[in-house]
Design an enzyme around this catalytic site. Structure first.
Site, PDB file in Angstrom:
ATOM      1  N   CYS A   1      -2.792   7.818   5.626  1.00 55.17           N
ATOM      2  CA  CYS A   1      -1.503   7.969   6.306  1.00 55.17           C
ATOM      3  C   CYS A   1      -1.717   8.271   7.787  1.00 55.17           C
ATOM      4  O   CYS A   1      -0.976   7.776   8.644  1.00 55.17           O
ATOM      5  CB  CYS A   1      -0.682   9.101   5.678  1.00 55.17           C
ATOM      6  SG  CYS A   1      -0.151   8.755   4.004  1.00 55.17           S
TER       7      CYS A   1
ATOM      8  N   CYS B   1       0.838  -1.211   0.000  1.00 57.20           N
ATOM      9  CA  CYS B   1       0.000   0.000   0.000  1.00 57.20           C
ATOM     10  C   CYS B   1       0.864   1.249   0.000  1.00 57.20           C
ATOM     11  O   CYS B   1       0.363   2.355  -0.018  1.00 57.20           O
ATOM     12  CB  CYS B   1      -1.003   0.000   1.143  1.00 57.20           C
ATOM     13  SG  CYS B   1      -0.404  -0.619   2.667  1.00 57.20           S
TER      14      CYS B   1
END
Lengths: 404, 241
Positions: B106, B37
């Protein structure tokens, strides 16, 4: 003066000054519609014809086989979608392409699938090239009518053996479409010698204007791509709408220059690419050049800086303008489909940059790029947990359980 | 990729990049994410004897947002106790950095890194790895109640923070399928279930019982969190006096 160094020629190129000058009159003085019968129109038509001739010469195509489009993407769409639609009435509905194809071709594949057609995606080897031995087999087992393949891959620069693929296709009665966007004007392309049925190319990749491209269509294949019962026919019945003469003139002129300079341009990028790769690999470890070194256009290089994520690399290497195969830079959060199709591991694919060299790149540019990339790599590696694992000899893939 | 000024500010700082010796008892290490990812975050927290984070360092394989998220996270973690640290929400990080939708993951990963590092520290600290302790009397009473209510175990919920300490709730777990999706701990021959995300709050729990002629009440405390003495600082369980 420290300007940002452009190393993204695969994405687009600056328009050549001479080309711009050649186009200019067709905006302001020779502005007639090339369909008009009066002198204004005929003069414009002369310019258009000359441009068509120039493009034809570059790829050894006949005059009536060069169709101007708005770009390679449109050419791809016309060749693929219209052909499949036409031939599926005759009972051979399948379309095949390869996994690492350009997004515009994959979009066509998706449209066909959505329309109920059968689409096959063929595999590539780890160097990005197609396994010609198994290709023969792969094409036999499926009832394929049209195959689409990329000549030079836009991410790795890998050059496919089009001649051999065309032979196989001809033997099996399969139509072949080649996306030559990154090959046109850069390496010798002879459509007759190669034996292809359709070919797409773009003007803004060869120092021509944006908004123009061509579809090469072998005479006997015109029936697949003509607009049926069109009212407003131009470009031999393949397109509608007024032909953008200035842009065509630009593409014609750019093609002419590309032909004249091909050998010199090639030598130029080859030397600079060697300088770039050796400069980096001599000072850094765990650097990967993705693709086929023996069969690759040197203007395009996909390089992985292991341990450093691609987007962060682009940010840190702030003296150069490049692109990346990492998930972060795409809008979709997925890694480059080209590198995935080549079986490249996730961490290496995520650390890739695409560096493309062009006509205006200088040796000094490469020196600065090398230093910049090395500096960025060292900085990011120091703060990379993945780099720590690599240095400790750990199997990064196993740790993160790569899904394949 | 256009980033907000705030994101760039934190990205460029990179002040808290680094590492502690993972083997130290008072260091908690969390590694989350995967190259697939595009983000791998390693967070390390340095605790003092009061379970307060005195220092935090990170390493990241990831994009600008990932680096900025970690820089921000480590900055705000310093000086916080476990309970306070657990209160940090990913939205706090994402909003302060003005992360766009596509980059918000994130901040989620940063939050996971925090939980992971704290869990690692607590697991180390508790050499016996006994998450929950329970007095004999409390265990007996619970077993009786479980038999009455046909429960397979007890579900623990916990809400951190505030002057009143951690808010624990015990409930009878009768749904086996739901229990299977939860983390487990055993104490006094009783199965306890809890959402994995609250592990730092469950770790160190002690269940006692107070019985008198008016009825019974379970008393829950946690040795990792000293009860608030009642000042107005708002730090609740992370009192340092």
């Amino acid at each position: 003066m420290s300007d940002l160094i452009y190393l993204d020629y695969a994405s687009t190129t600056p328009c050549n000054e001479e080309v711009l000058a050649a186009m200019q009159p067709y905006f302001t003085t020779i502005y007639g519609n090339s369909n008009s019968l009066h002198r204004f129109g005929q003069e414009a038509l002369d310019g258009l014809s000359h441009a068509r001739d120039c493009v034809g010469r570059l790829i050894n195509a006949d005059f009536e086989e060069v169709i101007f489009t708005s770009g390679a993407t449109e050419a791809n769409n016309i060749a693929i979608l219209r052909t499949v639609k036409t031939i599926s009435n005759g009972g051979r509905p399948l379309f095949a392409t390869f996994k690492p194809e350009h997004k515009s071709v994959l979009d066509c594949a998706n449209k066909l699938k959505a329309g109920g057609h059968n689409v096959t995606y063929l595999d590539v080897l780890s160097n990005g090239l197609f396994d010609l031995d198994s290709l023969d087999n792969a094409l036999s087992n499926n009832n394929i009518g049209l195959l689409s393949v990329c000549f030079v891959n836009n991410e790795t620069g890998a050059i496919q053996n089009i001649r051999r693929i065309a032979e196989i296709c001809q033997w099996k009665g399969i139509l072949l479409h080649v996306d030559a966007t990154q090959a046109f004007g850069k390496i010798p392309v002879d459509v007759k010698e190669l034996g292809v049925d359709f070919m797409s190319a773009s003007g803004h990749k060869i120092y021509g204007p944006k908004g123009i491209g061509i579809l090469y269509c072998k005479k006997q294949n015109m029936k697949y791509v003509k607009i049926p019962r069109a009212n407003y026919e131009v470009e031999f019945g393949v397109r509608s709408g007024t032909t953008p003469v200035p842009l065509c003139v630009g593409m014609g002129h750019a093609s002419k220059i590309a032909g004249e300079r091909m050998h010199m341009d090639y030598g130029h990028v080859k030397a600079l690419r060697e300088k770039l790769v050796s400069g980096i690999t001599s000072r850094l470890e765990e650097i990967y050049v993705n693709g086929a070194p023996d069969s690759s256009y040197p203007g395009i290089t996909s390089m992985s800086f292991r341990g450093c994520e691609g987007e962060a690399m682009m940010m840190e290497a702030n003296k150069i303008a490049v692109s990346s195969g990492s998930a972060c830079t795409s809008n979709k959060l997925s890694i480059s489909h080209v590198l995935s199709a080549m079986g490249i591991s996730a961490d290496i694919a995520q650390s890739s940059l695409r560096i493309s060299i062009g006509r205006h790149t200088t040796e000094e540019d490469i020196d600065i790029a090398v230093d910049n990339l090395i500096g960025a790599t060292n900085k990011l590696r120091e703060m990379s947990p993945v780099w720590d694992m690599i240095k400790a000899g750990m199997d990064v893939d196993a740790i993160f359980q790569r899904a394949h | 990729m256009r980033y907000s000024e705030k994101t760039m500010e934190y990205y460029e700082k990179m002040k808290n990049v680094g590492a502690f010796d993972e083997s130290l008892q008072n260091v908690g290490t969390g590694i989350v994410g995967s190259p697939l990812c595009g983000d791998v975050m390693k967070l390390q927290l340095f605790f003092d004897e009061n379970n307060v984070i005195t220092d935090a360092k990170y390493k990241v394989f990831g994009c600008v947002s990932a680096i900025a998220s970690m820089e921000m996270a480590t900055t705000i973690l310093k000086g916080k106790g476990i309970s306070e640290a657990m209160q940090i929400k990913n939205e706090d990080v994402a909003d302060s950095l003005e992360l766009t939708d596509i980059k918000r993951h994130c901040s989620v990963l940063a939050k996971e890194a925090i939980e992971s590092a704290i869990n690692d520290y607590l697991a180390k600290k508790d050499g016996n790895n006994t998450m929950i302790t329970i007095t004999k009397a409390a265990a007996q009473k619970l077993k009786e109640l479980l038999a009455e209510h046909n429960g397979i175990g007890i579900t623990i919920s916990a809400d951190p923070g505030g002057c009143s300490g951690i808010d624990y709730t015990l409930a009878y777990q009768v749904d086996e399928e739901q229990a299977n999706g939860m983390a487990k701990a055993t104490a006094g021959d009783i199965e306890f279930f809890y959402e994995a995300t609250i592990k730092p709050l469950v770790n160190g729990m002690n269940i006692d019982i107070m019985e008198n002629s008016f009825g019974h009440g379970f008393v829950i405390s946690n040795k990792n969190f000293a009860p608030c003495q009642g000042c107005t600082c708002g730090r609740g369980n992370d009192c340092q006096t």
